[in-house]
Design a protein around this motif. Sequence first.
Motif, PDB file in Angstrom:
ATOM      1  N   GLN A  86       0.849  -1.194   0.000  1.00 27.25           N
ATOM      2  CA  GLN A  86       0.000   0.000   0.000  1.00 27.25           C
ATOM      3  C   GLN A  86       0.883   1.243   0.000  1.00 27.25           C
ATOM      4  OE1 GLN A  86      -3.463  -0.582   0.280  1.00 27.25           O
ATOM      5  NE2 GLN A  86      -3.729   1.559  -0.297  1.00 27.25           N
ATOM      6  N   GLU A  87       0.439   2.250  -0.711  1.00 29.88           N
ATOM      7  CA  GLU A  87       1.143   3.527  -0.708  1.00 29.88           C
ATOM      8  C   GLU A  87       1.354   4.001   0.734  1.00 29.88           C
ATOM      9  OE1 GLU A  87      -0.999   6.581  -2.773  1.00 29.88           O
ATOM     10  OE2 GLU A  87       0.615   8.051  -2.577  1.00 29.88           O
ATOM     11  N   GLY A  88       2.552   4.499   1.006  1.00 34.07           N
ATOM     12  CA  GLY A  88       2.868   5.006   2.338  1.00 34.07           C
ATOM     13  C   GLY A  88       3.491   3.971   3.260  1.00 34.07           C
ATOM     14  N   ARG A  89       3.334   2.692   2.916  1.00 30.20           N
ATOM     15  CA  ARG A  89       3.901   1.631   3.739  1.00 30.20           C
ATOM     16  C   ARG A  89       5.332   1.339   3.290  1.00 30.20           C
ATOM     17  NH1 ARG A  89      -0.003  -1.457   6.553  1.00 30.20           N
ATOM     18  NH2 ARG A  89      -1.768  -0.072   6.956  1.00 30.20           N
ATOM     19  N   ILE A  90       5.986   0.455   4.037  1.00 27.74           N
ATOM     20  CA  ILE A  90       7.349   0.066   3.695  1.00 27.74           C
ATOM     21  C   ILE A  90       7.347  -1.075   2.683  1.00 27.74           C
ATOM     22  CG2 ILE A  90       7.488  -1.529   5.647  1.00 27.74           C
ATOM     23  CD1 ILE A  90      10.477  -0.850   5.858  1.00 27.74           C
ATOM     24  N   SER A  91       8.235  -0.997   1.702  1.00 26.08           N
ATOM     25  CA  SER A  91       8.480  -2.113   0.783  1.00 26.08           C
ATOM     26  C   SER A  91       9.828  -2.704   1.154  1.00 26.08           C
ATOM     27  CB  SER A  91       8.537  -1.632  -0.666  1.00 26.08           C
ATOM     28  OG  SER A  91       7.302  -1.135  -1.100  1.00 26.08           O
ATOM     29  N   VAL A 135      10.842   3.498   2.008  1.00 29.43           N
ATOM     30  CA  VAL A 135       9.903   4.073   2.976  1.00 29.43           C
ATOM     31  C   VAL A 135       9.814   5.589   2.777  1.00 29.43           C
ATOM     32  CG1 VAL A 135       9.353   4.380   5.430  1.00 29.43           C
ATOM     33  CG2 VAL A 135      10.558   2.329   4.677  1.00 29.43           C
ATOM     34  N   PRO A 136       8.620   6.170   2.605  1.00 25.24           N
ATOM     35  CA  PRO A 136       7.376   5.456   2.339  1.00 25.24           C
ATOM     36  C   PRO A 136       7.278   5.084   0.861  1.00 25.24           C
ATOM     37  CG  PRO A 136       6.993   7.816   2.361  1.00 25.24           C
ATOM     38  CD  PRO A 136       8.454   7.625   2.669  1.00 25.24           C
ATOM     39  N   SER A 137       6.588   4.021   0.565  1.00 24.19           N
ATOM     40  CA  SER A 137       6.423   3.600  -0.828  1.00 24.19           C
ATOM     41  C   SER A 137       5.448   4.534  -1.543  1.00 24.19           C
ATOM     42  CB  SER A 137       5.892   2.172  -0.883  1.00 24.19           C
ATOM     43  OG  SER A 137       6.772   1.287  -0.216  1.00 24.19           O
ATOM     44  N   GLN A 138       5.750   4.785  -2.817  1.00 20.67           N
ATOM     45  CA  GLN A 138       4.911   5.652  -3.641  1.00 20.67           C
ATOM     46  C   GLN A 138       4.518   4.908  -4.914  1.00 20.67           C
ATOM     47  OE1 GLN A 138       7.412   9.061  -4.350  1.00 20.67           O
ATOM     48  NE2 GLN A 138       7.293   9.792  -2.221  1.00 20.67           N
TER      49      GLN A 138
END
Lengths: 113, 115
Positions: free
Chosen positions: A14-19, A78-81
């Motif tokens: 999810q956008e905003g979460r860590i990958s 972080v954060p994922s976009q």
Amino acid sequence: DQQVKQNSPSLSVQEGRISILNCDYTNSMFDYFLWYKKYPAEGPTFLISISSIKDKNEDGRFTVFLNKSAKHLSLHIVPSQPGDSAVYFCAAASTGANSKLTFGKGITLSVRP
Amino acid sequence: GAGVSQSPSNKVTEKGKDVELRCDPISGHTALYWYRQSLGQGLEFLIYFQGNSAPDKSGLPSDRFSAERTGGSVSTLTIQRTQQEDSAVYLCASSFSYLNTGELFFGEGSRLTVL
């Protein structure tokens, strides 16, 4: 004989979460590691690298961690976009003479808005 | 532009024909690399050049594959008597040196389809 392994072919976050993208290697001679990012119909572009004398390298939202004893590295975003959605290749090299980059198969990251 | 340039971007050929793929590296880059990416696979190393010489040809899959580099600049990858398994995206990259502690700059690739 795959010397650089990216065992998960895909990851969705999810956008905003860590990958967290993982990579394992088998060749103990590797002492330099890189991550490349590839969009469709484009060539790979360099993202971040780490030398074996370090265990962490950070550049903005991107951090690479290296665990030499486990022969494992990971890329944290972080954060994922949504614009991070791409294929990520892990690569490794031995910085002796005639070295070349050995790439993994890549991980397709999808960041959901 | 100032990036790595590859041509053709797409090539469809019949089995058994010869093909030539061209790479024009970034000016001043002494090292040049050829990789290929087959469907579902990673980037497979083929050959690299330091200047006009090729210290490492270990990745060339067979003697049907050859590459040359002239004038320390443009490189041509030639595939003779193409086979269907040669279908892939062929990527060229260049860098300032061959030690690979610096980044490689990739072109957009040449997509080869062998019918």
